[in-house]
Design an enzyme around this catalytic site. Sequence first.
Site, short mmCIF file in Angstrom:
data_model
loop_
_atom_site.label_atom_id
_atom_site.label_comp_id
_atom_site.label_asym_id
_atom_site.label_seq_id
_atom_site.Cartn_x
_atom_site.Cartn_y
_atom_site.Cartn_z
N CYS A 39 38.11 42.64 34.02
CA CYS A 39 38.61 43.41 35.33
C CYS A 39 40.34 43.45 35.06
O CYS A 39 40.96 42.65 34.23
CB CYS A 39 38.51 42.73 36.44
SG CYS A 39 39.14 43.64 38.13
N ASP A 41 42.41 42.81 37.07
CA ASP A 41 43.17 42.08 37.79
C ASP A 41 44.37 41.15 37.16
O ASP A 41 44.18 40.65 36.17
CB ASP A 41 42.20 41.27 38.58
CG ASP A 41 42.73 40.52 39.74
OD1 ASP A 41 42.34 40.63 40.93
OD2 ASP A 41 43.70 39.34 39.73
N ARG A 43 45.43 38.55 37.82
CA ARG A 43 45.24 36.81 37.67
C ARG A 43 44.35 36.37 36.52
O ARG A 43 44.04 35.26 36.54
CB ARG A 43 44.73 36.61 39.18
CG ARG A 43 45.76 36.82 40.12
CD ARG A 43 45.06 36.67 41.56
NE ARG A 43 43.93 37.75 41.79
CZ ARG A 43 43.21 37.93 42.65
NH1 ARG A 43 43.34 37.18 43.89
NH2 ARG A 43 42.43 38.86 42.74
N HIS A 98 35.36 38.23 38.09
CA HIS A 98 36.06 36.92 38.75
C HIS A 98 36.20 37.04 40.13
O HIS A 98 35.80 37.94 40.84
CB HIS A 98 37.62 37.35 38.15
CG HIS A 98 38.18 38.37 38.80
ND1 HIS A 98 39.20 38.45 39.95
CD2 HIS A 98 38.20 39.77 38.38
CE1 HIS A 98 39.21 39.78 40.36
NE2 HIS A 98 39.08 40.54 39.37
N CYS A 101 37.55 39.52 43.73
CA CYS A 101 37.74 40.80 42.96
C CYS A 101 37.75 42.19 44.01
O CYS A 101 37.23 42.22 44.87
CB CYS A 101 36.51 41.28 42.04
SG CYS A 101 36.80 42.75 41.33
ZN LIG Z 1 38.60 42.56 39.75
#
Ligand SMILES: [Zn+2]
Length: 205
Positions: A39, A41, A43, A98, A101
């Site tokens: 993803c 993302d 993090r 993850h 999400c």
């Molecule tokens: Zn995500």
Amino acid sequence: MDRLIAGHKRFLAEVFPGRKDQYKLLSERQAPEWLFITCSDSRVLPDLILGTGPGDLFITRNAGNVVPIHSHDVDGVTATIEYAIEVLKVKSAILCGHSDCGALKAALNQTGLERMPKAKRWLSHVEVAFKHKQPLNPADGEHAELASLIRGNVVAQLANLKAQPVVQHAVAEGRLTVHGWYYDILSGRIEEYDEGVGRFVPLTG
Ligand SMILES: [Zn+2]
């Protein structure tokens, strides 16, 4: 931008000099062993959680770690997968979702997408996750529902990945393995989907 410029200055002063030889080699070729699909993302830091570095992971990222169903349309994920397997000859393809999400949260809540028509259409790719929802895990606490959907999305996207012709050929020839992971931000731990038993198990055994 100040923080990024300061960070780059630190890289040039403190990191690059010690790795000059490595970067010289990498400046002319790459031979990554792993294709990593995850993803967008902020993090999720693959190199940090896996102890890898420059030249190791060939990475493609998008909202919800989607692998579109194989079709005649062109998409960036599929093009990246084809290049990684046929040109770079990666040995493994890893699809990693993850916890927390946003893509799956949006699919679950169906709100806040009014001004994002393209994102809304993109997220139709993750709706298949509902069909593959995993058993609730008490360790996920109040987020268990979302976590089971995110794991389900890994299972669904993994199936799409395995259905890519280029992946099927490479697996049949014994030169590629394919894996589905779930990364938990709170604990830092990764789980792998075990297709034999049909559930996620700790990557570290
Ligand atoms: Zn995500």
